[in-house]
Design an enzyme around this catalytic site. Sequence first.
Site, PDB file in Angstrom:
ATOM      1  NE  ARG A 186      -2.935   0.174   3.407  1.00  0.00           N
ATOM      2  CZ  ARG A 186      -3.453   0.545   4.234  1.00  0.00           C
ATOM      3  NH1 ARG A 186      -4.927   0.368   4.078  1.00  0.00           N
ATOM      4  NH2 ARG A 186      -3.368   1.180   5.349  1.00  0.00           N
ATOM      5  CB  THR A 216      -2.927   6.879  -2.504  1.00  0.00           C
ATOM      6  OG1 THR A 216      -1.965   5.523  -2.659  1.00  0.00           O
ATOM      7  CG2 THR A 216      -2.251   7.943  -3.012  1.00  0.00           C
ATOM      8  CG  ASP A 221       2.247  -1.648   9.055  1.00  0.00           C
ATOM      9  OD1 ASP A 221       2.486  -2.771   8.886  1.00  0.00           O
ATOM     10  OD2 ASP A 221       2.111  -0.642   8.381  1.00  0.00           O
ATOM     11  CG  ASP A 279       5.776  -1.650   9.864  1.00  0.00           C
ATOM     12  OD1 ASP A 279       6.512  -1.945   9.104  1.00  0.00           O
ATOM     13  OD2 ASP A 279       5.317  -0.300   9.933  1.00  0.00           O
TER      14      ASP A 279
HETATM   15  C1  PRP Z   1      -0.968  -4.495   4.598  1.00  0.00           C
HETATM   16  C2  PRP Z   1      -1.686  -5.726   4.978  1.00  0.00           C
HETATM   17  C3  PRP Z   1      -2.774  -5.893   3.487  1.00  0.00           C
HETATM   18  C4  PRP Z   1      -2.953  -4.409   3.048  1.00  0.00           C
HETATM   19  C5  PRP Z   1      -4.205  -4.501   3.578  1.00  0.00           C
HETATM   20  O1  PRP Z   1       0.124  -4.717   3.659  1.00  0.00           O
HETATM   21  O2  PRP Z   1      -0.971  -6.895   5.058  1.00  0.00           O
HETATM   22  O3  PRP Z   1      -1.903  -6.542   2.661  1.00  0.00           O
HETATM   23  O4  PRP Z   1      -2.074  -3.669   4.137  1.00  0.00           O
HETATM   24  O5  PRP Z   1      -4.769  -3.092   3.262  1.00  0.00           O
HETATM   25  P1  PRP Z   1      -5.997  -2.676   2.256  1.00  0.00           P
HETATM   26  O6  PRP Z   1      -6.986  -3.724   2.634  1.00  0.00           O
HETATM   27  O7  PRP Z   1      -6.197  -1.354   2.295  1.00  0.00           O
HETATM   28  O8  PRP Z   1      -5.327  -2.811   0.892  1.00  0.00           O
HETATM   29  P2  PRP Z   1       0.820  -3.519   3.388  1.00  0.00           P
HETATM   30  O9  PRP Z   1       0.662  -2.842   2.088  1.00  0.00           O
HETATM   31  O10 PRP Z   1       1.364  -2.516   4.607  1.00  0.00           O
HETATM   32  O11 PRP Z   1       2.569  -4.126   3.256  1.00  0.00           O
HETATM   33  P3  PRP Z   1       3.097  -5.263   3.992  1.00  0.00           P
HETATM   34  O12 PRP Z   1       2.486  -6.342   3.919  1.00  0.00           O
HETATM   35  O13 PRP Z   1       4.397  -5.420   3.202  1.00  0.00           O
HETATM   36  O14 PRP Z   1       3.639  -4.793   5.244  1.00  0.00           O
HETATM   37  N1  URA Z   2      -2.703  -2.638   6.867  1.00  0.00           N
HETATM   38  C1  URA Z   2      -2.326  -3.061   8.330  1.00  0.00           C
HETATM   39  O1  URA Z   2      -1.038  -3.609   8.641  1.00  0.00           O
HETATM   40  N2  URA Z   2      -3.049  -2.738   9.303  1.00  0.00           N
HETATM   41  C2  URA Z   2      -4.355  -1.821   8.949  1.00  0.00           C
HETATM   42  O2  URA Z   2      -4.820  -1.554   9.893  1.00  0.00           O
HETATM   43  C3  URA Z   2      -4.396  -1.762   7.560  1.00  0.00           C
HETATM   44  C4  URA Z   2      -3.476  -2.086   6.660  1.00  0.00           C
END
Ligand code: PRP
Ligand code: URA
Length: 205
Positions: free
Chosen positions: A102, A106, A197, A200
Amino acid sequence: MSLHVLSHPLGAHVLTHLRDKTTKPALFRTLSYQIALLLALEATRDLATEEKSIETPLEAMPGRVLARPLVVVPILRAGLGMLQPFHDIFPDVSVGYVGLERDHTTAIARSYYCKLPPLDGKRVIVVDPMLATGGSAAQAVDVVKSAGGKEVCFVCIVASPEGVAVMQKAHPEVPIHAGALDRELNSRKYILPGLGDFGDRLYGT
Ligand code: PRP
Ligand code: URA
């Protein structure tokens, strides 16, 4: 589309510790494993089985074994935190990867990696802990369908009503299995109360 929310008391217990902001990455990874194991069992309740004749030490009997191969597709990177229990209970599972991230401003997911095994005739389980706006999940299921996945379900740890609605519109036939359905998204598109997150917290970044 059907939404199944985990009702096992152990799920509530594990989720509470996952949500707790004082939980450190090592315990967070263990708790992720535990809740993903419960979800893996729920999401595979309806797997087809077929008869297999065996002999116990005492007599012959018709047993039952899984009839069709299974593919699990974690959405990188946080989805990796849910992969191990699928390996442990389905040793013959194949694994595909969809990398989505993400944008911090945005909240729109950008694709950076995709590697999928043959999906024809297989049950496909897409896993990602957080269903927030639903953009990542909907995009991952698009990719899986374009690669030939027909019988697909989505498994997450925490879902938002907004994310469920987006999936319902984009992929009405795809069942969702969630550990919890939370209240809403905040202005930064994080789930409330949520757990922050996930990636993280899983990787200590
Ligand atoms: C997080 C999570 C999902 C996404 C959900 O990943 O693991 O993939 O956000 O959000 P959405 O429903 O609004 O698309 P992130 O993009 O933070 O990446 P990561 O898994 O590498 O931390
Ligand atoms: N991705 C995350 O890891 N947590 C949230 O709450 C939304 C998106």
